[in-house]
Design a protein around this motif. Structure first.
Motif, PDB file in Angstrom:
ATOM      1  N   ARG A 293      54.731  22.987 -15.575  1.00 39.60           N
ATOM      2  CA  ARG A 293      55.551  21.570 -15.689  1.00 39.60           C
ATOM      3  C   ARG A 293      54.467  20.535 -16.553  1.00 39.60           C
ATOM      4  O   ARG A 293      55.010  20.031 -17.721  1.00 39.60           O
ATOM      5  CB  ARG A 293      55.699  21.244 -14.562  1.00 39.60           C
ATOM      6  N   GLU A 294      53.283  20.774 -16.235  1.00 42.37           N
ATOM      7  CA  GLU A 294      52.377  19.907 -16.905  1.00 42.37           C
ATOM      8  C   GLU A 294      51.966  20.434 -18.506  1.00 42.37           C
ATOM      9  O   GLU A 294      51.912  19.656 -19.306  1.00 42.37           O
ATOM     10  CB  GLU A 294      50.908  20.195 -16.294  1.00 42.37           C
ATOM     11  N   VAL A 295      52.041  21.866 -18.326  1.00 37.78           N
ATOM     12  CA  VAL A 295      52.111  22.297 -19.990  1.00 37.78           C
ATOM     13  C   VAL A 295      53.402  22.016 -20.856  1.00 37.78           C
ATOM     14  O   VAL A 295      53.066  21.621 -22.005  1.00 37.78           O
ATOM     15  CB  VAL A 295      51.865  23.865 -19.755  1.00 37.78           C
ATOM     16  N   ASP A 296      54.512  21.773 -20.043  1.00 39.03           N
ATOM     17  CA  ASP A 296      55.664  21.384 -20.894  1.00 39.03           C
ATOM     18  C   ASP A 296      55.494  19.959 -21.142  1.00 39.03           C
ATOM     19  O   ASP A 296      55.950  19.719 -22.339  1.00 39.03           O
ATOM     20  CB  ASP A 296      56.908  21.785 -19.941  1.00 39.03           C
ATOM     21  N   ARG A 297      55.163  19.026 -20.420  1.00 38.84           N
ATOM     22  CA  ARG A 297      54.997  17.782 -20.510  1.00 38.84           C
ATOM     23  C   ARG A 297      53.923  17.521 -21.846  1.00 38.84           C
ATOM     24  O   ARG A 297      54.150  16.540 -22.651  1.00 38.84           O
ATOM     25  CB  ARG A 297      54.478  16.874 -19.534  1.00 38.84           C
ATOM     26  N   ALA A 298      52.973  18.246 -21.811  1.00 35.77           N
ATOM     27  CA  ALA A 298      51.933  18.111 -22.967  1.00 35.77           C
ATOM     28  C   ALA A 298      52.375  18.497 -24.065  1.00 35.77           C
ATOM     29  O   ALA A 298      52.312  17.857 -25.413  1.00 35.77           O
ATOM     30  CB  ALA A 298      50.772  18.944 -22.749  1.00 35.77           C
ATOM     31  N   ARG A 299      53.434  19.763 -24.090  1.00 31.76           N
ATOM     32  CA  ARG A 299      53.958  20.228 -25.307  1.00 31.76           C
ATOM     33  C   ARG A 299      54.789  18.917 -26.105  1.00 31.76           C
ATOM     34  O   ARG A 299      54.769  18.836 -27.242  1.00 31.76           O
ATOM     35  CB  ARG A 299      54.666  21.415 -25.020  1.00 31.76           C
ATOM     36  N   ALA A 300      55.569  18.401 -25.134  1.00 32.14           N
ATOM     37  CA  ALA A 300      56.848  17.562 -25.352  1.00 32.14           C
ATOM     38  C   ALA A 300      55.889  16.220 -26.197  1.00 32.14           C
ATOM     39  O   ALA A 300      56.415  15.737 -27.015  1.00 32.14           O
ATOM     40  CB  ALA A 300      57.813  17.299 -24.108  1.00 32.14           C
ATOM     41  N   ALA A 301      54.908  15.994 -25.354  1.00 35.18           N
ATOM     42  CA  ALA A 301      54.243  14.728 -25.816  1.00 35.18           C
ATOM     43  C   ALA A 301      53.538  14.921 -27.347  1.00 35.18           C
ATOM     44  O   ALA A 301      53.731  14.073 -28.433  1.00 35.18           O
ATOM     45  CB  ALA A 301      52.891  14.292 -24.942  1.00 35.18           C
ATOM     46  N   ALA A 302      53.163  16.123 -27.558  1.00 41.02           N
ATOM     47  CA  ALA A 302      52.605  16.653 -28.969  1.00 41.02           C
ATOM     48  C   ALA A 302      53.484  16.562 -30.012  1.00 41.02           C
ATOM     49  O   ALA A 302      53.683  16.251 -31.077  1.00 41.02           O
ATOM     50  CB  ALA A 302      51.989  17.630 -28.782  1.00 41.02           C
ATOM     51  N   GLN A 303      54.811  17.033 -29.439  1.00 47.08           N
ATOM     52  CA  GLN A 303      55.953  17.317 -30.493  1.00 47.08           C
ATOM     53  C   GLN A 303      56.353  15.875 -30.814  1.00 47.08           C
ATOM     54  O   GLN A 303      56.778  15.575 -31.825  1.00 47.08           O
ATOM     55  CB  GLN A 303      57.244  18.089 -29.801  1.00 47.08           C
ATOM     56  N   ALA A 304      56.515  14.933 -29.923  1.00 49.34           N
ATOM     57  CA  ALA A 304      56.972  13.476 -30.163  1.00 49.34           C
ATOM     58  C   ALA A 304      56.160  12.813 -31.022  1.00 49.34           C
ATOM     59  O   ALA A 304      56.457  12.237 -31.927  1.00 49.34           O
ATOM     60  CB  ALA A 304      57.190  12.705 -28.815  1.00 49.34           C
ATOM     61  N   LEU A 305      54.806  12.968 -30.965  1.00 52.23           N
ATOM     62  CA  LEU A 305      53.816  12.456 -31.788  1.00 52.23           C
ATOM     63  C   LEU A 305      53.818  13.239 -33.396  1.00 52.23           C
ATOM     64  O   LEU A 305      53.641  12.353 -34.133  1.00 52.23           O
ATOM     65  CB  LEU A 305      52.424  12.558 -31.171  1.00 52.23           C
TER      66      LEU A 305
END
Length: 402
Positions: A161-173
């Protein structure tokens, strides 16, 4: 009536003239009333002329108008009120010299407005570039965080889940970075547009001063101080300039019956009413092909040069143009009247073969000898004699006195 032996021959050499009267005067000096000794009857009333050396000049005439070589009509590219007039009729101007100026207050304000708009656009562009840098930093940090959590997740140190959150944050930026760069491109384009608007405003401001595009002279001024000028597709002419009045042109109309004899390079002479008795010279420069029919009469435009070093000739003057189509210099000539006279037929000429003519020559004994001669070129008053049977100084009969 004069009596006595024939007078000595009179030789004259004169420059080719178009005025028929001048040619007549030349031969009038050699004409005499002759009464040969021992000859009575009609011979006592004959007129004679000497065979002399002269010039045969034949040409055609045409009416024309004097024009400047280059004439430029100057209008205003802008609308406004004339604030200054710096040139007048006959003013000598050089390329770039001011002729008149419009009220420039409105255009100066437009320049200031354009400068302010450019500063705003440049500031917004800098702000967009700074925003890109901020988002780029955050995106790089989010990307590193995602890579680190992905590595830990493979070792079981962190949850997926933490990995998914990090991925989503990078994609948003990443999306925010793309949007920020797009805004930067918009701000850059707005800056270019603002700079172009400033350039256009500065050009309009410079155009409030109407300048000469050529070196020349002002031949017409059609503007007054305070006059309002409206720029349009048919803007009014403010000034008319001629490039150089020392070299002008004659725009002549030549009848279709004569145009076949006209060739480029032929010598021309012309006269204007302003200088009676004075002749000006030039050459045929151009024969235009377009016909000009007026009331069933077709003419063609012929352009001839007109040197004007003294500045006597002015645009618009009417010119009586003569185009020399044939000229022979220093040839043996007789008056045309001598070829029309025939003693045997009572003074009227008789028909002879083409290129030949009959002259009645005064002999040393006082009689008349019929002589057939070969003819060359002819003008309105003179004919060239190419036959060796006639000599300079001999007297030929012109006709009867009565």
């Amino acid at each position: 009536m004069l009596e006595g032996s024939p007078r000595e021959s009179h030789e004259s050499s004169a420059a080719a003239k178009w005025v028929v009267g001048l040619a007549f005067v030349i031969f009038l000096s050699s004409v005499r009333w002759e009464v040969p000794s021992g000859i009575g009857g009609q011979e006592r009333t004959l007129r004679y002329a000497s065979v002399v050396q002269g010039d045969i000049v034949r040409g055609i005439t045409a009416a024309g108008t004097l024009e400047a070589v280059d004439t430029v009509e100057i209008s205003s590219q802008l609308s406004g009120q004339i604030a200054k007039v710096m040139a007048d009729h006959n003013s000598m101007v050089r390329e770039g010299d001011p002729l008149a100026a419009l009220d420039s207050a409105t255009y100066e304000a437009s320049v200031q407005e354009a400068k302010a708009a450019l500063k705003v656009a440049e500031a917004e562009l800098e702000d967009a570039r700074a925003a890109i840098e901020g988002v780029q930093v955050r995106y790089d940090e989010a990307l590193r965080d995602f890579e680190a959590k992905s590595s830990l997740s493979r070792g079981g140190a962190t949850s997926p889940r933490e990995v998914d959150r990090a991925r989503a944050a990078a994609q948003a930026l990443a999306a925010e970075l793309a949007s920020t760069k797009a805004r930067e491109q918009v701000r850059s384009a707005q800056t270019v547009a603002a700079r172009a608007a400033l350039t256009r405003a500065e050009i309009d401001l410079r155009r409030t001063v109407i300048r000469s595009p050529i070196n020349g002279i002002v031949i017409r001024r059609s503007v007054e101080l305070g006059q309002t000028v409206a720029s349009s597709f048919q803007a009014p002419t403010l000034f008319t300039l001629a490039r150089d009045l020392a070299d002008m042109r004659v725009n002549a109309s030549v009848n279709e019956a004569d145009i076949g004899s006209v060739q480029v390079g032929q010598r021309t002479t012309f006269a204007v009413d302003a200088y009676p008795g004075r002749s000006f010279g030039g050459r045929v420069l151009e024969i235009r092909k377009a016909p000009h029919p007026v009331q069933n009469v077709v003419t063609y435009t012929v352009i001839a040069s007109a040197l004007n070093p003294d500045g006597l000739l002015l645009p618009g003057m009417t010119a009586d143009l003569q185009i020399v189509i044939q000229e022979h210099h220093d040839v043996m000539v007789v008056p045309n009247a001598a070829l029309s006279f025939d003693r045997a037929s009572g003074g009227r000429g008789r028909s002879v073969e083409p290129g030949k003519g009959v002259l009645w020559v005064l002999t040393q004994s006082g009689g008349l000898a019929e002589t057939t001669v070969s003819l060359g070129a002819s003008s309105d008053s003179l004919t060239e004699i190419v036959s060796p049977d006639l000599r300079l100084g001999e007297q030929v009969a012109l006709g009867y006195r009565d």
